[in-house]
Design a protein around this motif. Structure first.
Motif, PDB file in Angstrom:
ATOM      1  N   CYS A 223      -6.255  -2.344   0.304  1.00 18.34           N
ATOM      2  CA  CYS A 223      -5.574  -2.256   1.601  1.00 18.34           C
ATOM      3  C   CYS A 223      -6.633  -2.347   2.697  1.00 18.34           C
ATOM      4  CB  CYS A 223      -4.810  -0.944   1.726  1.00 18.34           C
ATOM      5  SG  CYS A 223      -4.123  -0.723   3.375  1.00 18.34           S
TER       6      CYS A 223
ATOM      7  N   CYS B 199       0.305   2.914   3.697  1.00 17.88           N
ATOM      8  CA  CYS B 199       0.477   2.181   4.954  1.00 17.88           C
ATOM      9  C   CYS B 199       1.718   1.300   4.850  1.00 17.88           C
ATOM     10  CB  CYS B 199      -0.721   1.257   5.213  1.00 17.88           C
ATOM     11  SG  CYS B 199      -2.313   2.071   5.232  1.00 17.88           S
TER      12      CYS B 199
ATOM     13  N   CYS C 278       0.853  -1.183   0.000  1.00 22.41           N
ATOM     14  CA  CYS C 278       0.000   0.000   0.000  1.00 22.41           C
ATOM     15  C   CYS C 278       0.891   1.236   0.000  1.00 22.41           C
ATOM     16  CB  CYS C 278      -0.891   0.017   1.232  1.00 22.41           C
ATOM     17  SG  CYS C 278      -1.866   1.537   1.366  1.00 22.41           S
TER      18      CYS C 278
ATOM     19  N   CYS D 184      -6.388   1.020   5.236  1.00 18.79           N
ATOM     20  CA  CYS D 184      -6.829   2.389   4.924  1.00 18.79           C
ATOM     21  C   CYS D 184      -7.903   2.399   3.848  1.00 18.79           C
ATOM     22  CB  CYS D 184      -5.651   3.238   4.472  1.00 18.79           C
ATOM     23  SG  CYS D 184      -5.044   2.818   2.833  1.00 18.79           S
TER      24      CYS D 184
HETATM   25 ZN    ZN Z   1      -3.298   1.378   3.212  1.00 16.44          ZN
END
Ligand code: ZN
Ligand code: ADP
Length: 746
Positions: free
Chosen positions: A479, A464, A461, A482
């Protein structure tokens, strides 16, 4: 000049203090009562505020005091008991009181809407129902049309009237004057309230049929007696496996409370509010439960809240925020699955609904029942300390046998697509014998990530420190931290090499099981497969009826549901929990396993549970298989005591998250310095350290951990620290929060 009263109000803002105002002009002191809402000027805007105290002095010079604009309530919205809870929660969780008020109220009340909404339903009165239509048809055909509709239906919503008889509102006044209709309002008929509450019918309006329950067995009767023998507060911990008859005991206790015209509040985990559970309460108690949970629309939330406050809601079943509902005549609070982590709110006001329920019970002087097959270690320790009473239901009620647990060693049986040979064979055997199989994996999607076969790079990601999950059915990478989504890569982004999914999720298991058992109906139930409205209910109905013979699912399936035909539960991956870095790892793993195992074999047949693990010699397994949850809990408590973890100490986290890593670290380093200065010496402070998954949704996260044997010194420190942080300029530049009794240490 007589001194004017000073109103101390709470405002929904991230500031701990109360704000002072003068009463609205023309409002006399007797009408000012704590618990009423006011509209006040705040900065350049107006804000809804909650009146908490009336004082005769202010820290502010009189010239600086502003006047409230007007009262929003003529009677207190919150009574002393609710106000007490709010102030307690604010104090204990070190959270601004205005934000606690906001968390305790439905959005519409928070925004200043009136408690009583104008009625939106028109009712025919007995006079209107008796009126001669033929006569009216000749004199006033439009009126006759409306009256005919009302006579036929009894009551019609404004919405429907608008649709069927546009312009009907012009007739309303005449109808009211003639006494043919009743608009509801403060003296609503039962029927009006019934409409208003929506799906949940008015309690007591038309007594529903009550079904008799089975006579209690000895353990149940003893538990019931222990809780109901004397008046007042006490905490009974109903400790019994799924099917041991805990709900039967709740039902008796609730029935007693209702019999004394008192209200019962039942708190359930987020996914515990199943139609089965609600239907059982309704059928057995003869009362329509009022539901309170996060997927209600705001008007429904308000109406449930109003029904609780007015006492019309006698039985309330809700998720964690229901702990704040007003209860004018409280009788009992039940917390089902008390160990469940969803009782702890993870953002904003980070409260534990279970803990607040106990405190509420003490304040209201009513019994509180905590039920679980796997009580939390905190609760078990309180039983040992004599604060709570542990009431065991050791047997499965009726004839059901406990399930047989068995490990499958993945070192000896290499899995293909997540499934080992013994699991495939076991599944085949149970299906052949007419059973149903549940395959449990708490990981949705097709595979946890996509890997390049050339350079070994995995799909990450961008926001993240985490990998993107492969979702095959929608051909996307997602993801789970998020919510970021992008199309599934067809080749490696780095080297353009070929890519393949790595590992397995529920989607992949579904596919693998379908390949192994092409004749059978495989039903996957997770948050992806049940996104559309109504799809969860449909899937659960198919699972319950046994039409879906192989169920694949996440945690969604592991709790609360009762599948009568289920005989085999397969746990695909238990090892994540085995080596968790969190001190609660073992506890959570054991709870999850016992919970999902409880789905197997509840009626005629003994159930079987197969657990795949690569670490079959880990001591956890011998404890669980030989001694059950009790043995695991016992040794986990001993470990916690030795390491000084809760329940043998108190924890709090100060978390920070910022776009730049340095900002979060610097803020916490400064906080640490202050905390060290405030520390009486008995509080252990660790950090700042980065969170295990440091970057999430583009923010760097770090934390300070506070640990103390006793509550008092920790809370004194946090109180002063919080006030100083609130006042500091650096705190305004990033996100920070205090989490008391954190559920997880990340
Ligand atoms: Zn993420
Ligand atoms: P739990 O809440 O612990 O999972 P339940 O109360 O749902 O257990 O009971 C499991 C099943 O056993 C239910 O079908 C219930 O009606 C039945 N049952 C409970 N208590 C008794 C009893 N004393 N005698 C016979 N059946 C019982």
């Amino acid at each position: 000049m007589s001194r004017e009263a000073v109103l101390k109000v709470a405002i929904n803002a991230p500031l701990s203090r109360l704000f002072d105002y003068l009463p609205p002009s023309g409002v006399s002191t007797p009408t000012l009562q704590p618990g009423c809402r006011l509209l006040v000027p705040f900065g350049r805007r107006t804000q809804t505020a909650m009146l908490l105290e009336i004082s005769d002095r202010s820290e502010l010079p009189p010239a600086k005091l502003r006047r409230a604009i007007r009262m929003l309530d003529t009677e207190p919205l919150l009574g002393p008991a609710e106000l007490w809870l709010i102030r307690f929660a604010s104090d204990y969780y070190h959270h601004p009181v205005g934000e606690v008020v906001a968390a305790a109220l439905p959005a519409l009340l928070r925004q200043g809407r009136p408690l009583q909404v104008p009625p939106q339903v028109l009712f025919v009165t007995p006079e209107g129902a008796a009126e001669d239509l033929a006569e009216l048809q000749r004199k006033a055909p439009r009126q006759a049309e409306l009256l005919a509709l009302l006579q036929a239906e009894g009551s019609v919503s404004f919405e429907e009237l608008d649709r069927r008889l546009p312009g009907w509102k012009r007739l309303r006044k005449a109808f009211l004057e003639k006494g043919w209709v009743e608009p509801g309002g403060p003296h609503q008929s039962f029927a009006t309230r019934k409409k208003e509450i929506g799906a949940h019918k008015e309690a007591g309006a038309e007594p529903l049929q009550r079904q008799e329950g089975p006579p209690l067995n000895e353990d149940q009767a003893a538990a019931l007696h222990a809780i109901s023998a004397k008046e007042g507060f006490r905490v009974g911990v109903l400790d019994g496996v799924t099917g041991s008859g805990k709900t039967e005991v709740y039902l008796r206790l609730i029935s007693d409370a209702l019999g004394q015209s008192r209200q019962a509040l039942v708190l359930v985990p987020e996914i515990g509010l199943t139609p089965q559970f609600v239907a059982r309460l309704r059928d057995r108690l003869g009362v329509e439960p009022v539901l309170f949970h996060s997927s209600l629309g705001e008007p429904e939330r308000l109406s449930a809240w109003r029904a609780a406050k007015g006492g019309a809601a006698r039985l309330i079943v809700g998720t964690r925020s229901a702990v704040f509902l007003p209860l004018p005549s409280p009788g009992i609070i039940v917390v089902d699955e008390e160990h469940d982590s969803s009782f702890k709110q993870q953002e904003g006001l980070r409260y534990s609904a279970r803990d607040l329920a106990v405190l509420r019970g003490r304040e209201l002087r009513i019994p509180v029942v905590l039920g679980s097959a796997t009580p939390s270690l905190e609760t078990l320790q309180r039983c040992r300390d004599g604060l709570y009473e542990r009431l065991r239901l050791p047997l499965r009620a009726g004839k059901a046998q406990p399930p047989l647990l068995r490990l499958v060693d993945l070192n000896r049986h290499q899995p293909a697509d997540g499934l080992s040979q013994p699991v495939v064979e076991g599944t085949g055997k149970h299906l052949a014998e007419g059973g149903q199989v549940l395959v449990f994996l708490n990981r949705r999607g097709f595979a946890p990530t996509l890997i390049c076969q050339g350079c070994g790079v995995m799909a990450e990601c961008g926001r993240c420190d985490a990998r993107m999950t492969v979702h095959a059915s929608s051909a996307r990478l997602m993801c789970h931290h998020c919510g970021a989504v992008r199309a599934l890569d067809t080749q490696c982004r780095e080297c353009a090499g070929p890519v393949r999914p790595l590992g397995h999720g529920t989607e992949r298991l579904e596919e693998a099981l379908q390949n192994h058992f092409p004749e059978e109906r495989v039903l996957r139930i997770d948050s992806d497969s049940t996104r559309r409205k109504g799809s969860l209910d449909r899937a659960l109905a198919m699972a319950t009826s046994g039409e879906g013979r192989i169920l694949v699912g996440t945690q969604m399936l592991s709790k609360g549901h009762h599948f009568p035909r289920l005989t085999l539960v397969v746990v695909i991956d238990a090892d994540q929990g085995l080596y968790s870095t969190d001190f609660r790892g073992t506890e959570r793993l054991a709870q999850g396993l016992v919970q999902v195992a409880g789905r197997a074999g509840r009626e005629q047949r003994q159930g079987e549970v197969m657990i795949q693990t690569a670490f079959s010699s880990h001591p956890f397994w011998s404890e669980l298989l030989q001694g059950g949850y009790d043995a695991v809990a016992e040794s986990a408590l001993a470990e916690r005591e030795q390491a000084g973890w809760p329940p043998f100490s108190r924890l709090a986290l100060l978390r920070a998250a910022a776009i730049r890593r340095e900002d979060a670290q610097a803020f916490l380093a400064a906080a640490r310095k202050r905390a060290d200065a405030l520390n009486p010496g008995t509080v252990r402070i660790l950090g700042p350290v980065s969170a295990p998954m440091e970057r999430r949704a583009g923010r760097y996260r770090a934390q300070l951990l506070f640990q103390s044997r006793d509550r008092q010194p920790l809370h004194r420190l946090l109180r002063t620290l919080r006030a100083e942080l609130e006042a500091s300029a650096s705190a305004r530049k990033l996100r920070w929060s205090i989490d008391v009794d954190p559920g997880e240490l990340f």
